[in-house]
Design a protein around this motif. Structure first.
Motif, PDB file in Angstrom:
ATOM      1  N   ALA A   1       0.899  -0.984  -0.334  1.00 20.91           N
ATOM      2  CA  ALA A   1       0.062   0.130  -0.444  1.00 20.91           C
ATOM      3  C   ALA A   1       1.123   1.257  -0.087  1.00 20.91           C
ATOM      4  CB  ALA A   1      -0.836  -0.190   0.985  1.00 20.91           C
ATOM      5  N   ILE A   2       2.476   1.298   1.242  1.00 21.13           N
ATOM      6  CA  ILE A   2       2.425   2.254   1.169  1.00 21.13           C
ATOM      7  C   ILE A   2       3.652   2.308  -0.669  1.00 21.13           C
ATOM      8  CG2 ILE A   2       4.706   3.101   1.594  1.00 21.13           C
ATOM      9  CD1 ILE A   2       2.420   3.214   3.607  1.00 21.13           C
ATOM     10  N   SER A   3       4.095   1.692  -0.795  1.00 18.46           N
ATOM     11  CA  SER A   3       4.893   1.212  -2.778  1.00 18.46           C
ATOM     12  C   SER A   3       3.321   2.160  -3.426  1.00 18.46           C
ATOM     13  CB  SER A   3       5.042   0.329  -2.862  1.00 18.46           C
ATOM     14  OG  SER A   3       5.633  -0.464  -1.709  1.00 18.46           O
ATOM     15  N   THR A   4       2.540   1.643  -3.805  1.00 18.87           N
ATOM     16  CA  THR A   4       1.532   1.932  -4.758  1.00 18.87           C
ATOM     17  C   THR A   4       1.609   3.774  -4.476  1.00 18.87           C
ATOM     18  OG1 THR A   4       0.440  -0.485  -3.996  1.00 18.87           O
ATOM     19  CG2 THR A   4      -1.212   1.706  -5.321  1.00 18.87           C
ATOM     20  N   LYS A   5       1.465   4.504  -2.560  1.00 21.09           N
ATOM     21  CA  LYS A   5       1.240   5.789  -2.577  1.00 21.09           C
ATOM     22  C   LYS A   5       2.430   6.326  -4.230  1.00 21.09           C
ATOM     23  CE  LYS A   5      -1.608   5.664   1.577  1.00 21.09           C
ATOM     24  NZ  LYS A   5      -2.554   6.532   0.979  1.00 21.09           N
ATOM     25  N   ILE A   6       3.323   5.921  -2.934  1.00 20.11           N
ATOM     26  CA  ILE A   6       4.267   6.795  -3.146  1.00 20.11           C
ATOM     27  C   ILE A   6       4.625   6.578  -4.934  1.00 20.11           C
ATOM     28  CG2 ILE A   6       7.249   6.791  -3.442  1.00 20.11           C
ATOM     29  CD1 ILE A   6       6.191   7.567  -0.833  1.00 20.11           C
ATOM     30  N   LYS A   7       4.604   5.228  -6.070  1.00 19.11           N
ATOM     31  CA  LYS A   7       4.210   5.632  -6.966  1.00 19.11           C
ATOM     32  C   LYS A   7       3.063   6.497  -7.581  1.00 19.11           C
ATOM     33  CE  LYS A   7       5.453   0.762  -7.637  1.00 19.11           C
ATOM     34  NZ  LYS A   7       5.421  -0.627  -7.861  1.00 19.11           N
TER      35      LYS A   7
END
Length: 73
Positions: free
Chosen positions: A31-37
């Motif tokens: 979820a964090i990776s997606t937010k950053i992307k």
């Protein structure tokens, strides 16, 4: 861009690890990776470079870090 995304970015910049951020925000690491992307896509530039299990800010990431801190204050 919303406040939670900015908070996640700031924590990632400070801890240099998405897993740690996920634990602090009670979400999953993907979820964090997606937010950053999505934030990178919105801003049109990379914020982090992956180094093993950690991440480090790019030059643009360092610039945005200072801007993001001022947004939240």
């Amino acid at each position: 861009m919303d406040i939670r995304t900015i908070q996640a970015f700031l924590l990632a910049a400070e801890h240099e690890n998405f897993r740690v951020v996920a634990e602090k925000l009670y979400v999953t690491q993907p979820a964090i990776s997606t937010k950053i992307k999505l934030l990178e896509k919105e801003l049109g530039d990379k914020l982090f470079i992956k180094e093993g299990r950690n991440v480090v800010l790019t030059e643009f990431g360092r610039f945005f870090y200072e801007e993001a801190k001022s947004i939240l204050t």
